[in-house]
Enzyme design. Sequence first.
Site, PDB file in Angstrom:
ATOM      1  N   CYS A 151       7.723 -37.954  -7.420  1.00  0.00           N
ATOM      2  CA  CYS A 151       6.337 -38.413  -7.492  1.00  0.00           C
ATOM      3  C   CYS A 151       5.591 -38.219  -6.178  1.00  0.00           C
ATOM      4  CB  CYS A 151       6.268 -39.869  -7.938  1.00  0.00           C
ATOM      5  SG  CYS A 151       7.041 -41.004  -6.776  1.00  0.00           S
ATOM      6  N   GLY A 202      -6.147 -10.592   6.767  1.00  0.00           N
ATOM      7  CA  GLY A 202      -6.198 -10.928   8.193  1.00  0.00           C
ATOM      8  C   GLY A 202      -5.661  -9.837   9.102  1.00  0.00           C
ATOM      9  N   SER A 220      13.184 -41.785  -8.597  1.00  0.00           N
ATOM     10  CA  SER A 220      12.008 -40.944  -8.450  1.00  0.00           C
ATOM     11  C   SER A 220      11.903 -40.617  -6.971  1.00  0.00           C
ATOM     12  CB  SER A 220      10.764 -41.683  -8.936  1.00  0.00           C
ATOM     13  OG  SER A 220       9.637 -40.889  -8.698  1.00  0.00           O
ATOM     14  N   HIS A 231      -5.820 -39.182   5.175  1.00  0.00           N
ATOM     15  CA  HIS A 231      -6.024 -40.106   4.064  1.00  0.00           C
ATOM     16  C   HIS A 231      -7.088 -39.565   3.111  1.00  0.00           C
ATOM     17  CE1 HIS A 231      -7.944 -43.602   2.086  1.00  0.00           C
ATOM     18  NE2 HIS A 231      -6.683 -43.990   1.947  1.00  0.00           N
ATOM     19  N   GLU A 246      13.379 -42.505  -1.024  1.00  0.00           N
ATOM     20  CA  GLU A 246      12.448 -42.055   0.019  1.00  0.00           C
ATOM     21  C   GLU A 246      12.932 -42.410   1.408  1.00  0.00           C
ATOM     22  OE1 GLU A 246       8.674 -43.948  -0.690  1.00  0.00           O
ATOM     23  OE2 GLU A 246       9.633 -45.758  -1.433  1.00  0.00           O
ATOM     24  N   ARG A 294       0.396 -46.639  -8.675  1.00  0.00           N
ATOM     25  CA  ARG A 294       0.444 -47.377  -7.404  1.00  0.00           C
ATOM     26  C   ARG A 294      -0.323 -48.668  -7.594  1.00  0.00           C
ATOM     27  NH1 ARG A 294      -1.490 -42.481  -6.040  1.00  0.00           N
ATOM     28  NH2 ARG A 294      -0.204 -41.068  -4.804  1.00  0.00           N
ATOM     29  N   LYS A 312       0.831  -1.201   0.000  1.00  0.00           N
ATOM     30  CA  LYS A 312       0.000   0.000   0.000  1.00  0.00           C
ATOM     31  C   LYS A 312       0.865   1.250   0.000  1.00  0.00           C
ATOM     32  CE  LYS A 312      -3.821  -0.429   2.435  1.00  0.00           C
ATOM     33  NZ  LYS A 312      -4.403  -0.698   3.765  1.00  0.00           N
ATOM     34  N   ARG A 322      -3.797  -1.140  -6.273  1.00  0.00           N
ATOM     35  CA  ARG A 322      -3.018  -2.385  -6.221  1.00  0.00           C
ATOM     36  C   ARG A 322      -3.458  -3.273  -7.373  1.00  0.00           C
ATOM     37  NH1 ARG A 322      -6.041  -4.519  -0.896  1.00  0.00           N
ATOM     38  NH2 ARG A 322      -8.118  -4.527  -1.760  1.00  0.00           N
ATOM     39  N   ARG A 354       5.049 -48.655  -9.896  1.00  0.00           N
ATOM     40  CA  ARG A 354       5.675 -48.970  -8.611  1.00  0.00           C
ATOM     41  C   ARG A 354       5.161 -50.297  -8.087  1.00  0.00           C
ATOM     42  NH1 ARG A 354       4.606 -45.399  -3.382  1.00  0.00           N
ATOM     43  NH2 ARG A 354       2.580 -46.387  -3.551  1.00  0.00           N
ATOM     44  N   GLY A 375      10.415 -39.975  -3.690  1.00  0.00           N
ATOM     45  CA  GLY A 375       9.142 -40.156  -2.995  1.00  0.00           C
ATOM     46  C   GLY A 375       9.176 -39.227  -1.807  1.00  0.00           C
ATOM     47  N   THR A 376       8.830 -37.968  -2.051  1.00  0.00           N
ATOM     48  CA  THR A 376       9.075 -36.961  -1.013  1.00  0.00           C
ATOM     49  C   THR A 376       8.102 -37.051   0.159  1.00  0.00           C
ATOM     50  OG1 THR A 376       7.848 -35.398  -2.384  1.00  0.00           O
ATOM     51  CG2 THR A 376      10.246 -35.309  -2.504  1.00  0.00           C
ATOM     52  N   ASN A 377       7.012 -37.811   0.021  1.00  0.00           N
ATOM     53  CA  ASN A 377       6.139 -37.992   1.195  1.00  0.00           C
ATOM     54  C   ASN A 377       6.877 -38.785   2.266  1.00  0.00           C
ATOM     55  OD1 ASN A 377       4.196 -36.780  -0.330  1.00  0.00           O
ATOM     56  ND2 ASN A 377       3.035 -38.640  -0.735  1.00  0.00           N
ATOM     57  N   ARG A 383      -3.109   3.002   8.730  1.00  0.00           N
ATOM     58  CA  ARG A 383      -3.472   1.857   7.896  1.00  0.00           C
ATOM     59  C   ARG A 383      -2.322   0.864   7.858  1.00  0.00           C
ATOM     60  NH1 ARG A 383      -4.724   4.803   2.296  1.00  0.00           N
ATOM     61  NH2 ARG A 383      -6.034   2.968   1.985  1.00  0.00           N
ATOM     62  N   MET A 400      -4.824  -5.746  10.602  1.00  0.00           N
ATOM     63  CA  MET A 400      -5.576  -4.804  11.414  1.00  0.00           C
ATOM     64  C   MET A 400      -6.559  -3.969  10.600  1.00  0.00           C
ATOM     65  SD  MET A 400      -4.187  -1.577  13.464  1.00  0.00           S
ATOM     66  CE  MET A 400      -4.657  -0.512  12.115  1.00  0.00           C
ATOM     67  N   TYR A 421      11.591 -34.429 -14.599  1.00  0.00           N
ATOM     68  CA  TYR A 421      10.132 -34.355 -14.570  1.00  0.00           C
ATOM     69  C   TYR A 421       9.603 -34.283 -13.157  1.00  0.00           C
ATOM     70  CZ  TYR A 421       9.853 -39.303 -13.284  1.00  0.00           C
ATOM     71  OH  TYR A 421       9.967 -40.491 -12.618  1.00  0.00           O
TER      72      TYR A 421
HETATM   73  P1  ADP Z   1      -7.993  -2.057   3.731  1.00  0.00           P
HETATM   74  O1  ADP Z   1      -6.593  -2.547   3.561  1.00  0.00           O
HETATM   75  O2  ADP Z   1      -8.816  -2.897   4.625  1.00  0.00           O
HETATM   76  O3  ADP Z   1      -8.621  -1.723   2.418  1.00  0.00           O
HETATM   77  P2  ADP Z   1      -7.406   0.724   4.043  1.00  0.00           P
HETATM   78  O4  ADP Z   1      -6.161   1.100   4.761  1.00  0.00           O
HETATM   79  O5  ADP Z   1      -7.348   0.785   2.566  1.00  0.00           O
HETATM   80  O6  ADP Z   1      -7.841  -0.697   4.550  1.00  0.00           O
HETATM   81  O7  ADP Z   1      -8.560   1.652   4.568  1.00  0.00           O
HETATM   82  C1  ADP Z   1      -9.922   1.352   4.396  1.00  0.00           C
HETATM   83  C2  ADP Z   1     -10.701   2.554   3.984  1.00  0.00           C
HETATM   84  O8  ADP Z   1     -10.546   3.611   4.888  1.00  0.00           O
HETATM   85  C3  ADP Z   1     -10.269   3.129   2.665  1.00  0.00           C
HETATM   86  O9  ADP Z   1     -10.838   2.457   1.605  1.00  0.00           O
HETATM   87  C4  ADP Z   1     -10.818   4.537   2.751  1.00  0.00           C
HETATM   88  O10 ADP Z   1     -12.162   4.556   2.373  1.00  0.00           O
HETATM   89  C5  ADP Z   1     -10.670   4.848   4.214  1.00  0.00           C
HETATM   90  N1  ADP Z   1      -9.470   5.660   4.421  1.00  0.00           N
HETATM   91  C6  ADP Z   1      -8.223   5.259   4.696  1.00  0.00           C
HETATM   92  N2  ADP Z   1      -7.380   6.297   4.778  1.00  0.00           N
HETATM   93  C7  ADP Z   1      -8.116   7.399   4.535  1.00  0.00           C
HETATM   94  C8  ADP Z   1      -7.826   8.806   4.479  1.00  0.00           C
HETATM   95  N3  ADP Z   1      -6.603   9.265   4.651  1.00  0.00           N
HETATM   96  N4  ADP Z   1      -8.844   9.639   4.219  1.00  0.00           N
HETATM   97  C9  ADP Z   1     -10.084   9.161   4.031  1.00  0.00           C
HETATM   98  N5  ADP Z   1     -10.429   7.881   4.072  1.00  0.00           N
HETATM   99  C10 ADP Z   1      -9.457   7.002   4.333  1.00  0.00           C
HETATM  100 MG    MG Z   2       6.670 -44.218  -0.185  1.00  0.00          MG
HETATM  101 MG    MG Z   3      -7.977  -0.560   1.134  1.00  0.00          MG
END
Ligand code: ADP
Ligand code: MG
Ligand code: MG
Length: 892
Positions: A849, A120, A782, A473, A763, A578, A41, A355, A634, A784-786, A111, A122, A869
Amino acid sequence: MFFDIMSLVFEKDLKGGNMSQKYVYQFSEGNGSMRELLGGKGANLADMTSLGMPVPQGFVVTTEACNKYYDDGQIVTDSLVDEIFAHVAEIEKTSGKVFGDATNPLLLSVRSGSRASMPGMMDTILNLGLNDEVVEGIAKLSGNTRFAYDSYRRFIQMFADVVMELPKHNFEVIIDEMKEEKGIVLDTQFDDDDLKEMVRRFKAYYFKHKNEEFPSDPRFQLVESIKAVFRSWNNPRAIYYRRLNDIPSSWGTAVNVQMMVFGNMGDDCGTGVAFTRNPATGEKKLYGEFLMNAQGEDVVAGIRTPKDIEELKDIMPHAYDEFVEICDKLEAHYKDMQDMEFTIESGKLYMLQTRNGKRTAAAALKIAVDLVNEGMISKEKAVLQVNPTQLDALLHPQFDEKALKAASPIGRALPASPGAASGKVALSAASAVAMKEKGMKAILVRLETSPEDIEGMHVSEGILTARGGMTSHAAVVARGMGTCCVSGCGEIKFGKDNTFTLGGKTFKEGDDISLDGTTGNIYGEAIATVPASISGDFETLMSWADSFRTLQVRANADSPVDAKQAYDFGAQGIGLVRTEHMFFEGERIKAMREMILSKNEEQRRKALDKLLPMQREDFTGVFESMQGYPITVRYLDPPLHEFLPTKTEEIEELAKEMNLSVAQLEEVVDSLHEFNPMMGHRGCRLAVSYPEIAEMQTRAVIEAAITVNKNHPDWNLVPEIMIPLVGEVKELAYVKSVVVKTADEIIKEAGIDMKYLVGTMIEIPRAALLANEVAQEAEFFSFGTNDLTQMTFGFSRDDAGGFLSHYYDKNIYEQDPFARLDQKGVGQLVQMACEKGKEARPNIKLGVCGEHGGDPASIDFFHRVGLQYISCSPFRVPIARLAAAHAALKNK
Ligand code: ADP
Ligand code: MG
Ligand code: MG
């Protein structure tokens, strides 16, 4: 331990010596090539800034600062704090606003942003810098008290939730209470005084639970928020996501601090998201949504229905035109489809993010091929742009989208093998087979599966188990067969009367059920599916990929059906047939059991004579389906007890068939019991004890090959005979002598000239260590990495699932070594064996394999060590072809 501490001290010393290291960058100081340091970002915000696009000013606290935070024992040093506020001062200077000042306040957003985008992580904190005085200033400046207090209450909510771990939901409860008191339903119906009251209640709530006032010092708010982003790098969601997506914990996350712009200040304001092309289909057309008078998450929160981006053209033509122009510029700059976030404040457009957009597999293919046709990128780049793993989604049946939307899941477990399946509950392998014979679609539901279930698994549309992980399994076999599988659903409770319950519903055989192997969702109803569709772009891109790769791609296939599927998906041979899977079906298991229960060689030979024609027929079928491509067979590998029944009634039945007493049979079963069957009487050890098994298998292979070569004189099929579980060259030499004697006799008798190869699996670590000796006898290796992984780590594949999760949580292992090759340890053995093998036999054939043959990161390694291969399950062949092309292009 001592050494660990010493190296830490030493490392600190080195770092300490570099006092002037820079940990904070203004957007205007960075660029797109600094992803590692600034995160995705941050790097792109810097990029857009330098391209002259309207980006609210800000700065990035680097990923190195995050790593330092952890190295220092989770503290932010004074010098970093100083550096941060020096950059706040920069923003103040250019914006003319002052952080924490009540008359002309600067508000900030905080952000997270790692190198790869990570859902996942913040949540974003908006409107940071507000307190009781500053909010009044905002109200005065904007002339909009409602807006000021709405921003304030949002900030309290976000900060409390994200930084102080007071769940956001608890604040929603307060909002609901107030609505009830006032007798209103919508947020928008609150007036100025209501919002002031809401802020008061939020703060009181905060005080009650935290025993301290809500922090009013903007500087404190900022530093704590930055720390919270650093912490979020190691929250369980982030760790889980990293493991799934192969992101190392050492990357760390950056923090973006940015001046706020307001999309919620009135009717000439708004906020939205857009893609330069359609992320579902790849169509070249701006695709997006926006909301007027809204902030941040409002667009995705689903409270108000956003408008199509097209409508912005009429509402604010100026901003729209500027946005479209920026979209084109960004796509040309990144040479890929972009996913962008923007906000309009009082008619002025601001870019908040861009992005490379996430897209479906179908869209990925279309966009890659289109970009080549538009002259934007090369074929190499197009091939590299498509993620091999993603192709999986195109290779299995899918739910009809409308039907899926209408359904709601009753449970969820591990997405063990992708695809969609809908059918009738079958509670045993036998009833799945019976259903299939009646033309019904069966979903096999079991506590867990065992090799005996193989036939039932094969005929089922999908498999659901109550126990077992991603490498159980059921999971491994299902992936191999390309069958959808959801595993480890602990909520399933089996009843005594051949029923089970899940999600409050009781199921019996024949009831409707549907599984989504891609999400792990389970549905208690029938949902329509559509077959996998392979579009023209798919073919085009694969043909480009094939022209770049040097690794051959084979498949692991045990039956003509699997072999045909592999061939259709572009396999150039079979790396593993097999033979044991063939022994489980129908009459065969009987002959097999007869063989195992034989008291002497003569009886054994008699039973083997029954197996010979079946095995020969199977091999003929497999050989026929591969159009002359090489095929590796095999020899019998698993411990024999796997073929014997375990349940009392089955033992009784078998005893009757074999003319034995139950006690006699039980004695045999007991005698075959091993403390550690994985290291027991299996693999080539069986052929050392009972060479007549290898004899029979050789006869089947050679006779089948002779027939096929007669049918197709131009194929020149050279069958490859593979002896498993070799650890010592002499045991290989012994089994090979049996093979060669038998094969040569048959070939001589047939009066033809046919070649065949005898090789081994590597193996057992000892075979890798002594690969130069083993290669004296083996014409191919060959890997057998398992088993090689299992024996190198010293833990069993079937048991490791139980404790590996603790290792992931504690960051000891980041990946399942059975899914992704451990390049450091196991890989070293592979590399060593390749080198030693070539020393002894320069033209030795080298392949793999194990399950790893279908894993892109492992494929990259196999390319680098010079294998010829890789072999993987039929449904992974297209993925492996693309991954092999990636490996060739990346290691050029
Ligand atoms: P995510 O990675 O979850 O998309 P972001 O960091 O992009 O999180 O932020 C989520 C939203 O927060 C953005 O899409 C935007 O709408 C709002 N936001 C973030 N920074 C600003 C900012 N400087 N001004 C206004 N809105 C913001
Ligand atoms: Mg084996
Ligand atoms: Mg965003």
